[in-house]
Write a protein that holds these residues in place. Sequence first.
Motif, short mmCIF file in Angstrom:
data_model
loop_
_atom_site.label_atom_id
_atom_site.label_comp_id
_atom_site.label_asym_id
_atom_site.label_seq_id
_atom_site.Cartn_x
_atom_site.Cartn_y
_atom_site.Cartn_z
N VAL A 36 0.83 -1.21 0.00
CA VAL A 36 0.00 0.00 0.00
C VAL A 36 0.86 1.26 0.00
O VAL A 36 1.69 1.46 0.89
N ASP A 37 0.69 2.09 -1.03
CA ASP A 37 1.31 3.42 -1.07
C ASP A 37 0.24 4.43 -0.71
O ASP A 37 -0.81 4.48 -1.37
N VAL A 38 0.51 5.24 0.30
CA VAL A 38 -0.49 6.20 0.77
C VAL A 38 -0.15 7.60 0.28
O VAL A 38 1.01 8.03 0.34
N ILE A 39 -1.17 8.28 -0.24
CA ILE A 39 -1.04 9.70 -0.58
C ILE A 39 -2.00 10.46 0.32
O ILE A 39 -3.21 10.18 0.34
N LEU A 40 -1.47 11.43 1.07
CA LEU A 40 -2.33 12.29 1.89
C LEU A 40 -2.46 13.63 1.19
O LEU A 40 -1.45 14.23 0.81
N THR A 41 -3.69 14.11 1.02
CA THR A 41 -3.84 15.46 0.48
C THR A 41 -3.44 16.46 1.57
O THR A 41 -3.31 16.11 2.75
N GLU A 42 -3.29 17.72 1.14
CA GLU A 42 -2.88 18.76 2.10
C GLU A 42 -3.88 18.82 3.26
O GLU A 42 -3.51 18.88 4.43
N SER A 43 -5.16 18.77 2.89
CA SER A 43 -6.18 18.88 3.92
C SER A 43 -6.21 17.63 4.82
O SER A 43 -6.46 17.75 6.03
N ALA A 44 -5.91 16.46 4.27
CA ALA A 44 -5.89 15.23 5.09
C ALA A 44 -4.87 15.37 6.22
O ALA A 44 -5.07 14.85 7.32
N ARG A 45 -3.77 16.09 5.93
CA ARG A 45 -2.70 16.21 6.93
C ARG A 45 -3.12 17.05 8.13
O ARG A 45 -2.43 17.07 9.14
N GLU A 46 -4.24 17.75 8.01
CA GLU A 46 -4.80 18.45 9.17
C GLU A 46 -5.50 17.47 10.12
O GLU A 46 -5.77 17.77 11.26
N PHE A 47 -5.88 16.31 9.59
CA PHE A 47 -6.65 15.33 10.38
C PHE A 47 -5.81 14.14 10.83
O PHE A 47 -6.02 13.59 11.90
N VAL A 48 -4.91 13.68 9.95
CA VAL A 48 -4.09 12.50 10.26
C VAL A 48 -2.66 12.78 9.81
O VAL A 48 -2.44 13.61 8.93
N THR A 49 -1.71 12.06 10.38
CA THR A 49 -0.31 12.38 10.04
C THR A 49 0.31 11.30 9.15
O THR A 49 -0.09 10.12 9.22
N PRO A 50 1.31 11.70 8.36
CA PRO A 50 2.02 10.70 7.55
C PRO A 50 2.61 9.59 8.40
O PRO A 50 2.64 8.44 7.99
N LEU A 51 3.03 9.95 9.63
CA LEU A 51 3.67 8.96 10.50
C LEU A 51 2.76 7.75 10.75
O LEU A 51 3.20 6.60 10.76
N THR A 52 1.46 8.01 10.92
CA THR A 52 0.50 6.91 11.16
C THR A 52 0.58 5.90 10.02
O THR A 52 0.69 4.69 10.23
N PHE A 53 0.52 6.41 8.79
CA PHE A 53 0.47 5.52 7.63
C PHE A 53 1.83 4.91 7.33
O PHE A 53 1.91 3.78 6.85
#
Length: 409
Positions: A36-53
């Motif tokens: 699984v490759d995860v892409i977080l949008t800019e707005s997603a990063r306000e809710f969840v962090t890259p570290l989690t994924f």
Amino acid sequence: MNALTGKRVVLGVCGSIASFKAAQLCSSLVQLGAEVDVILTESAREFVTPLTFQALTRRTVYTDIHEAMPDLSSAHVELGMRADVVVICPATATTLSRLAHGFADDLLACTVLATRAPVVIAPAMNVNMWNHPATQANIATLTARRVCQVGPVAGYLAEGITGMGRLSPLEDVIGAVRQALGRNGALAGRCVVVTAGGTHEPLDPVRFVGNRSSGKMGYALAEAARDAGADVTLVSGPVSLPQPWGVTFVQVGTASQMADATLAASEGAAALIMAAAVADYRPVSVADQKMKRSGDALRIELTPNPDILASVTSRFGDALVKVGFAAETGEVTAEATRKLHAKGAHLICANDVTEAGSGFGTDTNRVTMFARGGDPTGPEVEHLPTLPKDEVARLIVARTAALVTSLRR
Ligand code: CTP
């Protein structure tokens, strides 16, 4: 091995109060063996962090299109080009609009433009945003392009109200991903009927004659046929399992209802897989009021139910592939062979329910497949090892697909 083993999944996460659920989805996809490759949008990063994924996938998590990406030379297209499937969960109104209009202004939008893989979207938003004509027009544009939409569903929304806009259950999102991955599979364009569960033969308004079938094997078969590209009709007796995503579901109670539903669905179908544990007998009379206790012995007279598989054979002959089951407590080979011929089946999948890991309600099964003499698609007797029911289902569906191809050639 399952439908997701080794598959390259791009998981796009948008900014929504439902973003946290993407972490659970990500974990489930990893546990099912996907890369699984995860892409977080800019707005997603306000809710969840890259570290989690990053922790869940043990891989780089992608965010900004302009960020240095040491392991990918042209990540803005490469993630999409190498994906087997792209799933966007949750998909917000902004991202739906961006995708519908073909924008390439963030990494997720670029990835969707660059991919040739199927795209699954799981929208989640406020009820008014969802119902807005702009959102509905964007959804219509995307589904016309064969983007696979799962949900949203009605339910509790973060604003404290109930309405349409809640993210679909994650089992459904995974079901949609599996279906999307298999859309050009061996059964693409074919209709397959699967029966599952036991039947309940009523005695009075509160009691019935039934059996221990959990429906797990039949439900796994319906999902495996869907994952092989088939249009599946699942005719189910009463069980306590969630309806699988992406199948036409027909709920029945009695064997007679199952017979009617199965015969109707088999018209024009390529295969019937009879995994249901049909009650062989039903009470001759059904009391309209609850039967009262008395000190005397109670005798219940039973009358035979129709044999559904045999009825399908007498109505349709070999126009469709017929797969039956035989749950035995001994004499497995003799009984399976007898049923193969007596019911006109192409394949009987037999198991000994007294064996550990092979009975009703277990998550595993040890099945032997018995085919007609001279079957070109495999051995006449094929022993499978004890396997999880979804793996057994995949192997039975693969053999069924081979039989469909040989019959229609
Ligand atoms: N079956 C059917 N209709 C019935 C009973 C069984 O279509 N009334 C199907 C089952 O779904 C299964 C196969 O026939 O695919 C064998 O079911 P099983 O219960 O093992 O066979 P029976 O014919 O009922 O034989 P017995 O109970 O005597 O072993």
